[in-house]
Design a protein around this motif. Sequence first.
Motif, PDB file in Angstrom:
ATOM      1  N   VAL A   1      -2.714   6.011   4.607  1.00  0.00           N
ATOM      2  CA  VAL A   1      -1.459   5.451   4.131  1.00  0.00           C
ATOM      3  C   VAL A   1      -1.705   4.657   2.845  1.00  0.00           C
ATOM      4  CG1 VAL A   1       0.452   3.888   4.644  1.00  0.00           C
ATOM      5  CG2 VAL A   1      -0.510   5.329   6.458  1.00  0.00           C
ATOM      6  N   ALA A   2      -2.653   3.724   2.920  1.00  0.00           N
ATOM      7  CA  ALA A   2      -2.956   2.900   1.746  1.00  0.00           C
ATOM      8  C   ALA A   2      -4.281   2.200   1.945  1.00  0.00           C
ATOM      9  CB  ALA A   2      -1.856   1.860   1.498  1.00  0.00           C
ATOM     10  N   THR A   3      -4.993   1.962   0.845  1.00  0.00           N
ATOM     11  CA  THR A   3      -6.229   1.179   0.880  1.00  0.00           C
ATOM     12  C   THR A   3      -6.210   0.163  -0.247  1.00  0.00           C
ATOM     13  OG1 THR A   3      -7.426   2.746  -0.527  1.00  0.00           O
ATOM     14  CG2 THR A   3      -7.586   3.074   1.856  1.00  0.00           C
TER      15      THR A   3
ATOM     16  N   GLY B   1       6.105   3.472  -3.635  1.00  0.00           N
ATOM     17  CA  GLY B   1       7.411   2.908  -3.952  1.00  0.00           C
ATOM     18  C   GLY B   1       8.126   2.294  -2.765  1.00  0.00           C
ATOM     19  N   ARG B   2       7.624   2.538  -1.552  1.00  0.00           N
ATOM     20  CA  ARG B   2       8.257   1.989  -0.345  1.00  0.00           C
ATOM     21  C   ARG B   2       7.337   1.021   0.396  1.00  0.00           C
ATOM     22  NH1 ARG B   2       9.403   5.200   3.745  1.00  0.00           N
ATOM     23  NH2 ARG B   2       7.749   6.729   3.315  1.00  0.00           N
ATOM     24  N   PHE B   3       6.050   1.299   0.405  1.00  0.00           N
ATOM     25  CA  PHE B   3       5.075   0.475   1.119  1.00  0.00           C
ATOM     26  C   PHE B   3       4.256  -0.331   0.119  1.00  0.00           C
ATOM     27  CE2 PHE B   3       4.453   3.296   5.158  1.00  0.00           C
ATOM     28  CZ  PHE B   3       5.823   3.330   5.325  1.00  0.00           C
ATOM     29  N   THR B   4       3.867  -1.524   0.538  1.00  0.00           N
ATOM     30  CA  THR B   4       3.013  -2.377  -0.282  1.00  0.00           C
ATOM     31  C   THR B   4       1.874  -2.917   0.572  1.00  0.00           C
ATOM     32  OG1 THR B   4       4.901  -3.065  -1.653  1.00  0.00           O
ATOM     33  CG2 THR B   4       2.907  -4.415  -1.746  1.00  0.00           C
ATOM     34  N   ILE B   5       0.655  -2.659   0.121  1.00  0.00           N
ATOM     35  CA  ILE B   5      -0.517  -3.179   0.817  1.00  0.00           C
ATOM     36  C   ILE B   5      -1.011  -4.413   0.077  1.00  0.00           C
ATOM     37  CG2 ILE B   5      -2.175  -1.734  -0.456  1.00  0.00           C
ATOM     38  CD1 ILE B   5      -3.774  -1.494   2.191  1.00  0.00           C
ATOM     39  N   SER B   6      -1.464  -5.400   0.825  1.00  0.00           N
ATOM     40  CA  SER B   6      -2.018  -6.609   0.229  1.00  0.00           C
ATOM     41  C   SER B   6      -3.078  -7.161   1.185  1.00  0.00           C
ATOM     42  CB  SER B   6      -0.930  -7.654  -0.027  1.00  0.00           C
ATOM     43  OG  SER B   6      -0.307  -8.030   1.187  1.00  0.00           O
TER      44      SER B   6
ATOM     45  N   GLU C   1       3.404  -3.992   4.029  1.00  0.00           N
ATOM     46  CA  GLU C   1       4.840  -4.206   4.001  1.00  0.00           C
ATOM     47  C   GLU C   1       5.497  -2.843   3.844  1.00  0.00           C
ATOM     48  OE1 GLU C   1       6.220  -7.407   4.072  1.00  0.00           O
ATOM     49  OE2 GLU C   1       8.194  -6.481   4.289  1.00  0.00           O
ATOM     50  N   MET C   2       6.330  -2.489   4.821  1.00  0.00           N
ATOM     51  CA  MET C   2       6.949  -1.164   4.825  1.00  0.00           C
ATOM     52  C   MET C   2       8.456  -1.325   4.693  1.00  0.00           C
ATOM     53  SD  MET C   2       4.709   0.674   7.847  1.00  0.00           S
ATOM     54  CE  MET C   2       5.347  -0.410   9.120  1.00  0.00           C
TER      55      MET C   2
END
Length: 120
Positions: A48-50, A65-70, A81-82
């Motif tokens: 999904v994200a790294t 554009g929809r999910f943010t990884i931190s 953040e989804m």
Amino acid sequence: QVQLVESGGGLVQAGGSLRLSCAASGSIFSINAMGWYRQTPGKQRELVATISSGGRINYADSVKGRFTISRDNAKNTVYLEMNSLKPEDTAVYYCNTVPTMASGGRYEYWGQGTQVTVSS
């Protein structure tokens, strides 16, 4: 040994939002990359994200554009953040990391998984 404790999954309507958290603990010396993967029944687990310790980020095209990884490096915690969730985002979400241990070894660890269900 490293423990990855996830939280934040649940049921949400399409268009809604959820925030996942994953905290790593144990005899950790340092962590470079932390990430989120997801899996649905009968399918392979997918990225999904790294995010690296330096903040370099990689997203799957389906979530850009929809999910943010931190992450919070001081807490060895990664967040996802989804927003604008879609039914096709329904899956079990897993946290992943390969920390460098205090002993010098490096091993891959997975969280227990948290269910995200998006209703249409």
